[in-house]
Every structure is written in C-alpha cells, then in structure tokens.
Design a protein around this motif. Structure first.
Motif, PDB file in Angstrom:
ATOM      1  N   LEU A   1       0.866  -1.133   0.076  1.00 45.13           N
ATOM      2  CA  LEU A   1      -0.081  -0.004   0.027  1.00 45.13           C
ATOM      3  C   LEU A   1       0.655   1.298   0.096  1.00 45.13           C
ATOM      4  O   LEU A   1       0.232   2.336   0.484  1.00 45.13           O
ATOM      5  N   GLY A   2       2.026   1.088  -0.360  1.00 39.96           N
ATOM      6  CA  GLY A   2       2.919   2.359  -0.493  1.00 39.96           C
ATOM      7  C   GLY A   2       2.260   3.232  -1.357  1.00 39.96           C
ATOM      8  O   GLY A   2       1.926   2.990  -2.565  1.00 39.96           O
ATOM      9  N   ARG A   3       2.712   4.595  -1.139  1.00 37.77           N
ATOM     10  CA  ARG A   3       2.240   5.385  -2.034  1.00 37.77           C
ATOM     11  C   ARG A   3       3.130   6.116  -3.082  1.00 37.77           C
ATOM     12  O   ARG A   3       2.508   6.758  -3.950  1.00 37.77           O
ATOM     13  N   ASN A   4       4.170   5.817  -3.045  1.00 39.82           N
ATOM     14  CA  ASN A   4       5.055   6.109  -4.165  1.00 39.82           C
ATOM     15  C   ASN A   4       5.868   4.977  -4.910  1.00 39.82           C
ATOM     16  O   ASN A   4       6.249   3.990  -4.460  1.00 39.82           O
ATOM     17  N   VAL A   5       5.901   5.391  -6.295  1.00 44.91           N
ATOM     18  CA  VAL A   5       6.522   4.463  -7.258  1.00 44.91           C
ATOM     19  C   VAL A   5       7.401   4.744  -8.073  1.00 44.91           C
ATOM     20  O   VAL A   5       7.030   5.837  -8.932  1.00 44.91           O
TER      21      VAL A   5
END
Length: 280
Positions: free
Chosen positions: A89-93
């Motif tokens: 569920l990380g917000r940064n890619v």
C-alpha cells in the motif's frame, strides 16, 4: 457480517481473529465473505491487506464485544496457516521503461498514489538521450521506419509529460487502470536547403547545391491510456500499458524546408510502454 462492521468507528478499534490452531491475530477486519476474511495487521492504517480463508478461523471477536463464529471445518493440515501474499500500500512508485533503451533513451518515472484504497495515481515520466548523435535525414530513415513515429523515437533527446491513472477495484496485487496522458518532447531533425551554386570561370552555374543542418522540433501528444499493474514480491511492480490519441510535431520555422514536409503536422498516435518499478 455483523452490524459492527459497518460502524465508522470500527476502523479505529482493534479486532481479534482466533484461528483453529489457537493463533491470535490482532487486526482491523475490513471485510468478511463466505470463504475469505480481509484484514490489516494492527500496525497502522497503511499496513498491508491480508486475506485468510475462513476454513482456518474459529471466530472473530470485534472491538465492540460481539463475536462471529465460523463452521469448524478442519483442513487436512491443521498446523499450516495459509495467507495470501500481502498487498503493498505504499504511496510512491519509482520506475524505469527498459524498452526505451532500444532508442538509446533512458526513461525514469515517478507515480504518487492517492486515497486510502490507492485508486488514483499521478505519474510523471522523464526521458533523456544517452548518446548525442547527428539527426538522420527523414527520407532516408523512412525507408526503414515507414512513419514519422520511428523517426521521433530515434531522434528524441528530451521528453516528459503527465499521466492520470484511475485504478479499478480494491487494492490488490493485480489491477487494471486507465486515464489520460499528456506528452511533450523535443527532437533533432535534419533539414536541407537548396540553392544555386556559384558560377565557374566561364560564367556558367555549377547547378544546385544542398546544405544540411540539424534543427530542433517539438512534439506534443494527448492520449487515452489503459493498462495493467502487477505486484511482484513485496516492493517490485510491473506495468504494461498502451494508448491511442493525437500528436503534433512543430518544426523550427527557419528550418522547415527540404526533407521535412512529411515530418511536421498532426496525425494519429499509438503508444506502448512496459515498466518496472519499486513501490514504497
């Protein structure tokens, strides 16, 4: 599902999942279906979502004191607690597009995901030329590419844009997305100027002379993208996407002459991208 699951306060309190092997899981239960339970470990609102079969659960004791029991169907291997792989569920890619290396370009991307269910993403790509090379003559290049698309990809030295992605369904390892994409780039092209040569000793003109120069053009495109995203392991993600839309190429007004007539203007565009990223 018990009525307590629909209470807004439920997301702020702790539930206890008791498994048939007496394992106790401190969790925040998100959904209970006929054969599966979705929950987050009690480590914070952004912890990974885990799905467990109801065959391995004896009961759930909710934060309000109510209890939901499950049929005691004992699996063949009681000691094994099977859980599906967690969803990142990380917000940064941050990622790369390796196919662009075929055109001697390096493309990096950054995407930020919004919302608790990560249903909206805003992505910015950046492309730079790895090796500066002299621009090809368009008509000699068209023999191999048969379109100005290949010419632009091979001679592009800078590119960026903005992509708005809408993800369908709840957070999962495999998701479909779609949305608009704006592209902007700069590319080198070779223009040729034709003029009459100087007169010789007898006053006769030697004929037409051609002078070639490199110039810089601009490329703008608006596309409708759609694609898929798959989580590989805990942090790595793979994306495959394609888009259709309209593109325009604008040439330097002082270098719009011989060999450039078919290169400028607007036409239909198809784009395909493959990407690998790291999500955190």
């Amino acid at each position: 599902m018990l009525a307590g699951l629909g209470n807004p306060e439920h997301s702020l309190a702790q539930d206890i999942i008791v498994c048939i092997n007496d394992t106790r899981i401190e969790a925040r239960v998100l959904a209970v279906k006929a054969t599966a339970i979705s929950y987050q470990h009690w480590t914070g609102p952004d912890s990974s979502i885990t799905i467990i079969s109801t065959d391995y659960v004896r009961y759930i004791r909710y934060h309000n004191g109510t209890q939901q029991n499950f049929a005691s169907v004992v699996p063949k291997r009681l000691s094994v607690l099977k859980e599906r792989k967690p969803v990142n569920l990380g917000r940064n890619v941050v990622g790369i597009r390796p196919v662009d290396l075929l055109s001697i370009n390096a493309t990096l991307t950054y995407e930020h995901l919004f919302g608790s269910r990560r249903r909206v993403g805003l992505k910015v790509p950046l492309t730079l030329k790895l090796v500066h090379a002299r621009a090809e003559n368009y008509y000699s290049w068209v023999v191999y590419q048969s379109s100005s698309w290949g010419y632009y990809q091979s001679n592009k030295f800078f590119g960026t844009g903005l992509e708005l992605n809408f993800y369908t369904g709840p957070p999962a390892r495999f998701r479909y997305f779609f949305g608009p994409a704006l592209q902007y780039g700069r590319f080198r092209y070779r223009s040729g100027e034709q003029y009459m040569g100087e007169a010789d000793f007898f006053g006769l003109n030697l004929g037409k002379v051609y002078r070639y120069e490199d110039a810089v053009g601009e490329h703008v495109a608006l596309l409708l993208n759609n694609g898929v995203r798959y989580q590989v392991g805990k942090r790595c993600v793979f994306t495959g996407e394609g888009g259709i839309g309209w593109q325009t190429k604008v040439l330097d007004k002082d270098h719009k002459n011989l060999d450039t007539e078919e290169l400028a203007g607007s036409d239909f565009k198809i784009a395909v991208n493959l990407g690998f990223g790291y999500q955190f």
